[in-house]
Design an enzyme around this catalytic site. Structure first.
Site, PDB file in Angstrom:
ATOM      1  N   ASP A 234      41.935  36.093  29.433  1.00 23.13           N
ATOM      2  CA  ASP A 234      41.322  37.367  29.084  1.00 23.13           C
ATOM      3  C   ASP A 234      40.341  37.659  30.206  1.00 23.13           C
ATOM      4  OD1 ASP A 234      41.625  39.440  27.123  1.00 23.13           O
ATOM      5  OD2 ASP A 234      39.497  39.193  26.706  1.00 23.13           O
TER       6      ASP A 234
ATOM      7  N   ASN B 168      51.553  41.209  30.194  1.00 26.12           N
ATOM      8  CA  ASN B 168      51.111  41.979  31.362  1.00 26.12           C
ATOM      9  C   ASN B 168      51.756  41.375  32.620  1.00 26.12           C
ATOM     10  OD1 ASN B 168      49.619  42.752  33.675  1.00 26.12           O
ATOM     11  ND2 ASN B 168      47.843  43.274  32.417  1.00 26.12           N
ATOM     12  N   LYS B 169      52.708  42.109  33.189  1.00 25.84           N
ATOM     13  CA  LYS B 169      53.488  41.587  34.313  1.00 25.84           C
ATOM     14  C   LYS B 169      52.614  41.345  35.547  1.00 25.84           C
ATOM     15  CE  LYS B 169      58.122  42.858  33.068  1.00 25.84           C
ATOM     16  NZ  LYS B 169      57.817  42.966  31.645  1.00 25.84           N
TER      17      LYS B 169
ATOM     18  N   HIS C 155      38.589  35.929  40.632  1.00 21.85           N
ATOM     19  CA  HIS C 155      38.122  35.354  39.372  1.00 21.85           C
ATOM     20  C   HIS C 155      39.243  34.543  38.707  1.00 21.85           C
ATOM     21  CE1 HIS C 155      39.989  39.206  39.102  1.00 21.85           C
ATOM     22  NE2 HIS C 155      40.083  39.195  37.793  1.00 21.85           N
ATOM     23  N   ARG C 156      40.487  35.089  38.769  1.00 24.37           N
ATOM     24  CA  ARG C 156      41.620  34.418  38.124  1.00 24.37           C
ATOM     25  C   ARG C 156      41.951  33.110  38.844  1.00 24.37           C
ATOM     26  NH1 ARG C 156      43.974  38.578  37.623  1.00 24.37           N
ATOM     27  NH2 ARG C 156      43.264  38.950  35.511  1.00 24.37           N
TER      28      ARG C 156
ATOM     29  N   PHE D  29      46.446  45.523  40.820  1.00 29.75           N
ATOM     30  CA  PHE D  29      46.556  46.276  39.572  1.00 29.75           C
ATOM     31  C   PHE D  29      45.154  46.589  39.037  1.00 29.75           C
ATOM     32  CE2 PHE D  29      45.438  43.095  36.294  1.00 29.75           C
ATOM     33  CZ  PHE D  29      45.451  41.936  37.051  1.00 29.75           C
ATOM     34  N   GLY D  30      45.113  47.275  37.907  1.00 24.39           N
ATOM     35  CA  GLY D  30      43.852  47.522  37.208  1.00 24.39           C
ATOM     36  C   GLY D  30      42.778  48.143  38.094  1.00 24.39           C
ATOM     37  N   TYR D  31      41.612  47.497  38.113  1.00 23.20           N
ATOM     38  CA  TYR D  31      40.463  48.025  38.847  1.00 23.20           C
ATOM     39  C   TYR D  31      40.480  47.625  40.333  1.00 23.20           C
ATOM     40  CZ  TYR D  31      38.655  49.043  34.182  1.00 23.20           C
ATOM     41  OH  TYR D  31      38.505  49.541  32.910  1.00 23.20           O
TER      42      TYR D  31
ATOM     43  N   THR E 237      51.003  36.266  27.682  1.00 25.57           N
ATOM     44  CA  THR E 237      50.755  37.646  28.102  1.00 25.57           C
ATOM     45  C   THR E 237      52.072  38.397  28.214  1.00 25.57           C
ATOM     46  OG1 THR E 237      49.637  39.035  29.739  1.00 25.57           O
ATOM     47  CG2 THR E 237      50.852  37.170  30.603  1.00 25.57           C
TER      48      THR E 237
HETATM   49  P1  IMP Z   1      43.037  41.991  29.029  1.00 26.85           P
HETATM   50  O1  IMP Z   1      44.518  42.093  28.995  1.00 26.85           O
HETATM   51  O2  IMP Z   1      42.356  42.327  27.759  1.00 26.85           O
HETATM   52  O3  IMP Z   1      42.571  40.697  29.630  1.00 26.85           O
HETATM   53  O4  IMP Z   1      42.581  43.179  29.993  1.00 26.85           O
HETATM   54  C1  IMP Z   1      42.229  42.948  31.266  1.00 26.85           C
HETATM   55  C2  IMP Z   1      41.993  44.280  31.960  1.00 26.85           C
HETATM   56  O5  IMP Z   1      40.974  44.040  32.935  1.00 26.85           O
HETATM   57  C3  IMP Z   1      43.235  44.709  32.731  1.00 26.85           C
HETATM   58  O6  IMP Z   1      43.979  45.651  32.040  1.00 26.85           O
HETATM   59  C4  IMP Z   1      42.644  45.304  33.983  1.00 26.85           C
HETATM   60  O7  IMP Z   1      42.293  46.639  33.764  1.00 26.85           O
HETATM   61  C5  IMP Z   1      41.352  44.515  34.181  1.00 26.85           C
HETATM   62  N1  IMP Z   1      41.577  43.375  35.094  1.00 26.85           N
HETATM   63  C6  IMP Z   1      41.644  42.054  34.793  1.00 26.85           C
HETATM   64  N2  IMP Z   1      41.875  41.320  35.886  1.00 26.85           N
HETATM   65  C7  IMP Z   1      41.977  42.203  36.901  1.00 26.85           C
HETATM   66  C8  IMP Z   1      42.237  42.039  38.284  1.00 26.85           C
HETATM   67  O8  IMP Z   1      42.452  40.938  38.817  1.00 26.85           O
HETATM   68  N3  IMP Z   1      42.237  43.171  39.000  1.00 26.85           N
HETATM   69  C9  IMP Z   1      42.011  44.395  38.455  1.00 26.85           C
HETATM   70  N4  IMP Z   1      41.790  44.605  37.174  1.00 26.85           N
HETATM   71  C10 IMP Z   1      41.766  43.505  36.390  1.00 26.85           C
END
Ligand code: IMP
Length: 200
Positions: free
Chosen positions: A69, A9-10, A180-181, A152-154, A7
């Protein structure tokens, strides 16, 4: 042994590194290597993409690799954004615009229609050969507004079951206890340990 987390993604890397503690591997990310080709995430499922990333990266680097993913599946949206979570709001999507789109699509919906689960699939591969795949889920609700600055993210819109706060309002270690992770990585850790034992 070296383990590459496939990845750039930091945010993910930070969580994965913390969760991998205790395993006797040196953890690297793609940023430690030059010239690794970008893996096109065009799979129809999280499994497809995780496997593709782990296999391609481990083959190119001739190393042991894990790939995550992950995505958010909202019940009312027929499991969207799912595999499209990162680019939900289109070209140039950011965490903020994705959350805004999600909140807009659920506007006016009561809590009972706001059920959602985060899902994470981790694939483990060695030198281009898949060793195993692990999955984790964490379910809860989408809140009515963005709250909190952690994660991060959602995270600012996701309230895990049993909590009144979003993932972004609780500490990283509390998130890592139930996410989940972390569930997927616990399973992946035993796949990794079993594989490492073959070399001892
Ligand atoms: P990927 O890089 O295609 O796996 O994209 C995963 C995307 O799902 C990320 O950019 C986030 O928007 C979201 N995501 C995955 N895991 C998390 C989390 O633990 N928290 C919040 N958003 C998450």
């Amino acid at each position: 042994m070296d383990l590459v987390v496939a990845t750039r993604n930091k945010d993910k890397l930070r969580e994965i590194k913390t969760l991998l503690k205790g395993i006797r591997v040196r953890v690297f990310s793609l940023d430690s290597f030059k010239g690794v080709p970008e893996v096109i995430e065009d799979g129809k499922t999280l499994e497809d993409n995780a496997i593709k990333k782990a296999v391609q990266v481990s083959k190119f680097l001739k190393k042991f690799a894990v790939a995550d993913d992950s995505g958010l599946e909202a019940e009312y949206l027929n499991s969207d954004p799912g595999v499209y979570s990162a680019r939900f709001s289109g070209k140039g999507a950011t965490y903020k615009t994705n959350n805004e789109k999600l909140l807009e699509l659920l506007k006016g919906m009561p809590l009972s229609k706001r059920k959602a689960c985060f899902r994470c699939v981790i694939a483990v591969a060695d030198k281009g050969k898949i060793i195993g795949v692990a999955e984790g889920r964490c379910c809860g609700k989408i809140g009515f507004e963005s709250k909190g600055d952690n994660g991060f993210g959602y995270d600012p819109v996701f309230i895990p079951n049993g909590f009144k706060k979003t993932f972004a309002q609780i500490s990283a270690s509390r998130k890592n206890n139930i996410s989940h992770r972390s569930i997927a990585l616990k399973k992946a850790k035993s796949i990794i340990s079993n594989h490492l034992s073959l070399f001892r």
